[in-house]
Design a protein around this motif. Structure first.
Motif, PDB file in Angstrom:
ATOM      1  N   ALA A 123      -7.885   0.213  -6.180  1.00  0.00           N
ATOM      2  CA  ALA A 123      -6.881  -0.852  -6.204  1.00  0.00           C
ATOM      3  C   ALA A 123      -7.283  -1.996  -5.276  1.00  0.00           C
ATOM      4  O   ALA A 123      -7.587  -1.767  -4.097  1.00  0.00           O
ATOM      5  CB  ALA A 123      -5.525  -0.300  -5.790  1.00  0.00           C
ATOM      6  N   PRO A 124      -7.297  -3.245  -5.770  1.00  0.00           N
ATOM      7  CA  PRO A 124      -7.717  -4.397  -4.965  1.00  0.00           C
ATOM      8  C   PRO A 124      -6.878  -4.630  -3.715  1.00  0.00           C
ATOM      9  O   PRO A 124      -7.334  -5.299  -2.783  1.00  0.00           O
ATOM     10  CB  PRO A 124      -7.564  -5.572  -5.949  1.00  0.00           C
ATOM     11  N   ILE A 125      -5.652  -4.099  -3.675  1.00  0.00           N
ATOM     12  CA  ILE A 125      -4.786  -4.347  -2.524  1.00  0.00           C
ATOM     13  C   ILE A 125      -5.424  -3.864  -1.226  1.00  0.00           C
ATOM     14  O   ILE A 125      -5.180  -4.434  -0.153  1.00  0.00           O
ATOM     15  CB  ILE A 125      -3.406  -3.671  -2.725  1.00  0.00           C
ATOM     16  N   PHE A 126      -6.271  -2.851  -1.297  1.00  0.00           N
ATOM     17  CA  PHE A 126      -6.881  -2.292  -0.092  1.00  0.00           C
ATOM     18  C   PHE A 126      -8.008  -3.171   0.459  1.00  0.00           C
ATOM     19  O   PHE A 126      -8.372  -3.045   1.634  1.00  0.00           O
ATOM     20  CB  PHE A 126      -7.433  -0.892  -0.380  1.00  0.00           C
ATOM     21  N   THR A 127      -8.551  -4.061  -0.371  1.00  0.00           N
ATOM     22  CA  THR A 127      -9.686  -4.884   0.072  1.00  0.00           C
ATOM     23  C   THR A 127      -9.445  -6.389  -0.051  1.00  0.00           C
ATOM     24  O   THR A 127     -10.113  -7.172   0.617  1.00  0.00           O
ATOM     25  CB  THR A 127     -10.939  -4.520  -0.744  1.00  0.00           C
TER      26      THR A 127
ATOM     27  N   LEU B 255       4.353  -7.779  -7.584  1.00  0.00           N
ATOM     28  CA  LEU B 255       3.205  -7.013  -7.106  1.00  0.00           C
ATOM     29  C   LEU B 255       2.165  -6.835  -8.204  1.00  0.00           C
ATOM     30  O   LEU B 255       0.960  -7.032  -7.980  1.00  0.00           O
ATOM     31  CB  LEU B 255       3.683  -5.651  -6.595  1.00  0.00           C
ATOM     32  N   LEU B 256       2.617  -6.499  -9.407  1.00  0.00           N
ATOM     33  CA  LEU B 256       1.699  -6.326 -10.528  1.00  0.00           C
ATOM     34  C   LEU B 256       1.101  -7.651 -10.964  1.00  0.00           C
ATOM     35  O   LEU B 256      -0.078  -7.731 -11.338  1.00  0.00           O
ATOM     36  CB  LEU B 256       2.427  -5.663 -11.704  1.00  0.00           C
ATOM     37  N   ALA B 257       1.912  -8.725 -10.917  1.00  0.00           N
ATOM     38  CA  ALA B 257       1.428 -10.051 -11.318  1.00  0.00           C
ATOM     39  C   ALA B 257       0.338 -10.563 -10.385  1.00  0.00           C
ATOM     40  O   ALA B 257      -0.516 -11.357 -10.790  1.00  0.00           O
ATOM     41  CB  ALA B 257       2.582 -11.040 -11.353  1.00  0.00           C
TER      42      ALA B 257
ATOM     43  N   SER C  28      -2.356 -11.029   3.072  1.00  0.00           N
ATOM     44  CA  SER C  28      -1.232 -11.002   4.005  1.00  0.00           C
ATOM     45  C   SER C  28      -0.564  -9.637   3.951  1.00  0.00           C
ATOM     46  O   SER C  28      -0.961  -8.754   3.172  1.00  0.00           O
ATOM     47  CB  SER C  28      -0.218 -12.091   3.653  1.00  0.00           C
ATOM     48  N   ILE C  29       0.470  -9.482   4.765  1.00  0.00           N
ATOM     49  CA  ILE C  29       1.201  -8.211   4.805  1.00  0.00           C
ATOM     50  C   ILE C  29       2.212  -8.093   3.666  1.00  0.00           C
ATOM     51  O   ILE C  29       2.715  -7.016   3.371  1.00  0.00           O
ATOM     52  CB  ILE C  29       1.921  -8.058   6.165  1.00  0.00           C
ATOM     53  N   GLN C  30       2.520  -9.218   2.984  1.00  0.00           N
ATOM     54  CA  GLN C  30       3.546  -9.235   1.949  1.00  0.00           C
ATOM     55  C   GLN C  30       3.314  -8.211   0.832  1.00  0.00           C
ATOM     56  O   GLN C  30       4.249  -7.475   0.463  1.00  0.00           O
ATOM     57  CB  GLN C  30       3.661 -10.636   1.344  1.00  0.00           C
ATOM     58  N   PRO C  31       2.095  -8.097   0.273  1.00  0.00           N
ATOM     59  CA  PRO C  31       1.886  -7.091  -0.786  1.00  0.00           C
ATOM     60  C   PRO C  31       2.151  -5.664  -0.303  1.00  0.00           C
ATOM     61  O   PRO C  31       2.669  -4.841  -1.057  1.00  0.00           O
ATOM     62  CB  PRO C  31       0.416  -7.279  -1.162  1.00  0.00           C
ATOM     63  N   PHE C  32       1.826  -5.385   0.962  1.00  0.00           N
ATOM     64  CA  PHE C  32       2.048  -4.044   1.494  1.00  0.00           C
ATOM     65  C   PHE C  32       3.535  -3.768   1.695  1.00  0.00           C
ATOM     66  O   PHE C  32       3.994  -2.642   1.508  1.00  0.00           O
ATOM     67  CB  PHE C  32       1.296  -3.878   2.817  1.00  0.00           C
ATOM     68  N   LEU C  33       4.298  -4.812   2.070  1.00  0.00           N
ATOM     69  CA  LEU C  33       5.745  -4.653   2.204  1.00  0.00           C
ATOM     70  C   LEU C  33       6.376  -4.383   0.837  1.00  0.00           C
ATOM     71  O   LEU C  33       7.278  -3.548   0.716  1.00  0.00           O
ATOM     72  CB  LEU C  33       6.360  -5.910   2.835  1.00  0.00           C
ATOM     73  N   SER C  34       5.901  -5.102  -0.174  1.00  0.00           N
ATOM     74  CA  SER C  34       6.396  -4.878  -1.539  1.00  0.00           C
ATOM     75  C   SER C  34       6.058  -3.467  -2.012  1.00  0.00           C
ATOM     76  O   SER C  34       6.883  -2.780  -2.621  1.00  0.00           O
ATOM     77  CB  SER C  34       5.793  -5.909  -2.500  1.00  0.00           C
TER      78      SER C  34
END
Length: 314
Positions: free
Chosen positions: A209-213, A29-31, A217-223
């Protein structure tokens, strides 16, 4: 081993499995660059704090005395805020191998602090178990093939060591309070304090955090959910339950199991390979945990002294 000890050890084994798997999950996730370490740290604190406060609504209300609130504040600083903050910043400044090896000092530190604060005896068997487990964990860490190469740093190593010292202090000092309140009550206050202390320094990183934009895919949110729910809320719910049943040194010994779980996961997904050296390291870790678990506690030694005294009187 009595049922209480067995339950406590099973709880910590389950916690170690979750933490061990989280090593790979958090690294990926961090990578990805979608979440920064500071954002992930605050997200864990806020999520767990919110979850524990919601859970407390469905449980009997417990009044926490002012003295115990101060101890929980100290526990929050030692067990969550400073521990995780120092480790994250230290890890960013040094190599993962150095950081992993330094963390193996936790059981030794917990054993020494428990001797001074809780008057727990340092028996030969307990000390030998800590050393045997440490040898297995360090050998496993240094022979792993999936470590990221990064230069060592004295400042980073000192920060990681400081985080281990503070966490060891937490394991010892929080035990009396944990025995008076439920795990939910203890953790809802600790995570509230931790969130309030961390927010001024990390809130901006979490909001941006870039994950929100940028997540594709859904994978980062599952992690992220695994880290927030599994490796934070669930583990911190179970650890206090285990602390009621087994001693701080035994709790600390499960730090050795985490790299073992991470190695097994790496072997399964093809990032590492199984060797006889790793098998030997695993055996050393479990032998060390067993030796510490079977070592005599202060209560057992006092009971033996009492029985011996009664026998002499007769």
């Amino acid at each position: 081993m009595d049922k209480g000890k067995l339950r406590g050890n099973l709880l910590m084994l389950f916690v170690s499995i979750i933490f061990g798997l989280n090593i790979s999950v958090s690294k990926s996730l961090l990578a990805s660059g979608l979440v920064q370490p500071e954002a992930l740290t605050l997200a864990r604190m806020v999520f767990a704090g919110t979850a524990f406060w919601i859970a407390s609504v469905f449980m009997p209300r417990e009044h926490v005395t002012l003295k115990d609130q101060l101890i929980l504040l100290l526990g929050s600083m030692c067990g969550i805020t400073f521990n995780q903050g120092m480790f994250i910043f230290g890890l960013n400044m040094t190599s993962p191998i150095d950081a992993s090896i330094i963390v193996t000092s936790t059981p030794m530190l917990a054993m020494i602090l428990a001797a001074f604060i809780l008057k727990e005896p340092i028996t030969v068997q307990k000390a030998a178990g800590v050393v045997v487990g440490a040898v297995g964990a360090i050998a496993l860490i240094t022979t792993a093939q999936n470590q990221v190469v990064k230069a060592s740093s004295l400042s980073g190593n000192l920060l990681v060591f400081a985080s281990s010292c503070i966490y060891s202090l937490y394991l010892v000092c929080i035990k009396p309070v944990i025995e008076r309140y439920s795990a939910v009550t203890v953790m809802k206050w600790m995570f509230l304090y931790a969130s309030l202390m961390m927010a001024p320094f990390m809130l901006k990183s979490l909001i941006n955090a870039p994950i929100f934009t940028q997540a594709q895919s859904i994978q980062p949110f599952l992690s992220l959910f695994y880290t927030l729910f599994g490796a934070t809320f669930l583990t911190y719910l179970l650890i206090p339950m285990a602390q009621r049943l087994i001693r701080p040194t035994t709790i600390g010994m499960y730090n050795y199991v985490q790299p073992l779980v991470a190695t097994i996961a790496a072997v399964i997904i093809g990032q590492d390979r199984l060797t006889w050296v790793k098998v030997g390291c695993a055996l050393l870790i479990f032998v060390g945990v067993y030796m510490v678990t079977k070592s005599k506690s202060r209560q057992q030694m006092l009971e033996e002294e009492r029985k011996h005294a009664l026998g002499e009187e007769k």
